[in-house]
Design a protein around this motif. Structure first.
Motif, short mmCIF file in Angstrom:
data_model
loop_
_atom_site.label_atom_id
_atom_site.label_comp_id
_atom_site.label_asym_id
_atom_site.label_seq_id
_atom_site.Cartn_x
_atom_site.Cartn_y
_atom_site.Cartn_z
N SER A 1 0.82 -1.22 0.00
CA SER A 1 0.00 0.00 0.00
C SER A 1 0.85 1.26 0.00
O SER A 1 0.42 2.31 -0.49
CB SER A 1 -0.96 0.01 1.19
OG SER A 1 -0.31 0.34 2.42
N GLN B 1 -11.52 4.75 6.05
CA GLN B 1 -12.57 5.44 5.29
C GLN B 1 -13.71 4.48 4.98
O GLN B 1 -14.89 4.82 5.11
CB GLN B 1 -12.03 6.03 3.99
CG GLN B 1 -13.13 6.76 3.20
CD GLN B 1 -12.62 7.42 1.93
OE1 GLN B 1 -11.41 7.57 1.74
NE2 GLN B 1 -13.53 7.81 1.07
N PRO C 1 -1.15 3.62 4.14
CA PRO C 1 -2.25 3.88 3.20
C PRO C 1 -3.32 2.79 3.27
O PRO C 1 -4.51 3.08 3.10
CB PRO C 1 -1.54 3.90 1.84
CG PRO C 1 -0.15 4.35 2.14
CD PRO C 1 0.17 3.71 3.46
N TYR C 2 -2.90 1.55 3.53
CA TYR C 2 -3.87 0.48 3.69
C TYR C 2 -4.80 0.74 4.88
O TYR C 2 -6.02 0.70 4.76
CB TYR C 2 -3.16 -0.86 3.88
CG TYR C 2 -4.08 -1.98 4.30
CD1 TYR C 2 -4.97 -2.55 3.40
CD2 TYR C 2 -4.08 -2.46 5.62
CE1 TYR C 2 -5.83 -3.57 3.79
CE2 TYR C 2 -4.93 -3.47 6.01
CZ TYR C 2 -5.81 -4.03 5.10
OH TYR C 2 -6.66 -5.03 5.49
N ASN D 1 -10.04 -0.12 -1.87
CA ASN D 1 -10.51 -0.37 -0.51
C ASN D 1 -11.54 0.64 -0.02
O ASN D 1 -12.57 0.25 0.55
CB ASN D 1 -9.33 -0.36 0.46
CG ASN D 1 -8.31 -1.44 0.14
OD1 ASN D 1 -8.47 -2.22 -0.78
ND2 ASN D 1 -7.24 -1.47 0.90
N ALA D 2 -11.27 1.92 -0.22
CA ALA D 2 -12.14 2.97 0.31
C ALA D 2 -13.28 3.28 -0.65
O ALA D 2 -14.46 3.10 -0.32
CB ALA D 2 -11.33 4.23 0.60
N SER E 1 -7.12 3.67 4.17
CA SER E 1 -8.18 3.34 3.21
C SER E 1 -9.26 2.50 3.86
O SER E 1 -10.46 2.69 3.61
CB SER E 1 -7.59 2.60 2.01
OG SER E 1 -7.16 1.29 2.34
N LYS E 2 -8.86 1.59 4.73
CA LYS E 2 -9.83 0.76 5.43
C LYS E 2 -10.63 1.58 6.45
O LYS E 2 -11.80 1.28 6.72
CB LYS E 2 -9.12 -0.40 6.12
CG LYS E 2 -8.78 -1.55 5.19
CD LYS E 2 -10.03 -2.25 4.69
CE LYS E 2 -9.73 -3.56 4.02
NZ LYS E 2 -10.95 -4.31 3.68
N THR F 1 -4.68 1.38 -3.81
CA THR F 1 -5.19 0.89 -2.53
C THR F 1 -6.43 1.67 -2.10
O THR F 1 -7.44 1.09 -1.68
CB THR F 1 -4.10 0.99 -1.45
OG1 THR F 1 -2.98 0.20 -1.84
CG2 THR F 1 -4.61 0.52 -0.10
N ALA F 2 -6.37 3.00 -2.22
CA ALA F 2 -7.51 3.83 -1.82
C ALA F 2 -8.71 3.61 -2.73
O ALA F 2 -9.85 3.52 -2.27
CB ALA F 2 -7.11 5.31 -1.82
N SER F 3 -8.47 3.52 -4.03
CA SER F 3 -9.57 3.34 -4.98
C SER F 3 -10.29 2.01 -4.75
O SER F 3 -11.52 1.94 -4.81
CB SER F 3 -9.04 3.41 -6.41
OG SER F 3 -10.10 3.25 -7.34
#
Length: 324
Positions: A89, A154, A147-148, A100-101, A151-152, A96-98
């Motif tokens: 991440s 959010q 970032p992981y 997961n979040a 993202s989780k 990762t954001a796209s």
């Protein structure tokens, strides 16, 4: 017959959850990415089950999610799909954001727009706690360190928001580390147990690892997917921590795994800073007392036993590969 829709069905948790739901008589639908067409080994043994249905789609493609939700009309949705590797991440934060979040938001919005009376499970993670000292429970402060984890977080809060704003039966399972022989080979526990099997067979003589002092609360994945299912059978939606409540260092896991093969871990483990994170999470140890009281769920397998069963599985895999 209940219909369940699982994103991430080809992953560790998705495969165990598919097995559990099929055993319970569900009609199981799974989301698979086109790039996963040749990476379905975890669910190959389920191919002949006429109640298993796989659909191409992606959490980064909102149109596919809308179409599938309307087509399947699931009673239960389990959002297990993710870019789930913490170290990666840092290298792929946007992806990762796209996935997961925003992927979670896309799926929730697809359910809301379809007007379905279904129940939604979000795979949250102990990585959301990050810097917060243990033990961590549902009331602990979130402070992600990757970032992981961000993202989780959010995804976790948007799940809470859809529950409160649209009266959706939406729950988040804040699961601490859970492993199995189906764990991805780039995760530290599986990296260790595969190395034990290879070293014992004389194929290699060492394994390189990052932070050996990191403390984690490792449980057994099949037990945790049962907890996911129990959350969606509750009378009211809520969020739950699932954990063993006992922490071990990566060093401890190494010691248990190598000792099971009669090896001294210190002779075969080399430290490599390349495997360390830019910002480390020192200790994650969960308090699952709420899940025990409300759901009757409790972890049964502890880390030393987990290490041994994973080593045995990797030994057997290697024997089959070598034809011995």
């Amino acid at each position: 017959m209940k219909r369940a829709f699982i994103t991430g069905i080809t992953g560790q948790d998705g495969s165990y959850l598919a097995e559990l739901l099929l055993e319970k008589g569900y009609d199981v639908h799974g989301l698979v990415r086109r790039s996963s067409a040749m990476a379905r080994t975890r669910i190959d043994h389920l191919n002949d089950n006429e109640r298993l249905h796989l659909h191409y789609g992606d959490l980064t493609d909102g149109v596919s999610l809308v179409n599938l939700v309307r087509q399947i009309e699931p009673h239960e949705v389990y959002n297990l799909g993710a870019q789930s590797h913490v170290k990666i991440s840092f290298e792929m934060p946007d992806h990762t954001a796209s996935t997961n979040a925003i992927g979670t938001l896309r799926l929730l919005e697809a359910i809301r727009a379809a007007g379905l009376e279904c129940r939604f499970y979000q795979a949250s993670t102990s990585e959301m706690f990050g810097l917060t000292p243990p033990p961590q429970n549902e009331q602990s402060v979130f402070h992600p360190r990757s970032p992981y984890g961000a993202s989780k977080l959010q995804a976790h809060w948007v799940t809470v928001n859809y529950r409160e704003a649209y009266d959706l039966f939406a729950v988040s399972g804040i699961l601490f580390n859970h492993e199995s022989p189906r764990r991805g080979e780039n995760f530290v526990t599986r990296k260790i147990t595969k190395a034990v099997a290879a070293i014992e067979a004389g194929i290699t003589d060492h394994v390189e690892l990052g932070n050996l002092d990191a403390v984690r609360d490792w449980g057994f994945a099949p037990e945790y997917v049962e907890g996911m299912w129990r959350m969606l059978q509750a009378d009211e939606p809520d969020d739950y921590v699932l954990a063993t409540g006992v922490g071990y260092t990566v060093r401890d896991f190494c010691e248990a795994a190598f000792a099971h093969a009669g090896l001294n871990w210190a002779e075969h483990v080399k430290h490599n800073t390349a495997f360390e994170r830019p910002s480390e999470v020192d200790a994650l140890i969960g308090d699952a007392s709420k899940a025990k009281a409300a759901l009757g769920w409790e972890a049964r397998t502890r880390t030393p036993e987990l290490a041994r069963l994973m080593v045995d599985s990797d030994r057997e895999d290697l024997r089959r590969l070598l034809g011995s």
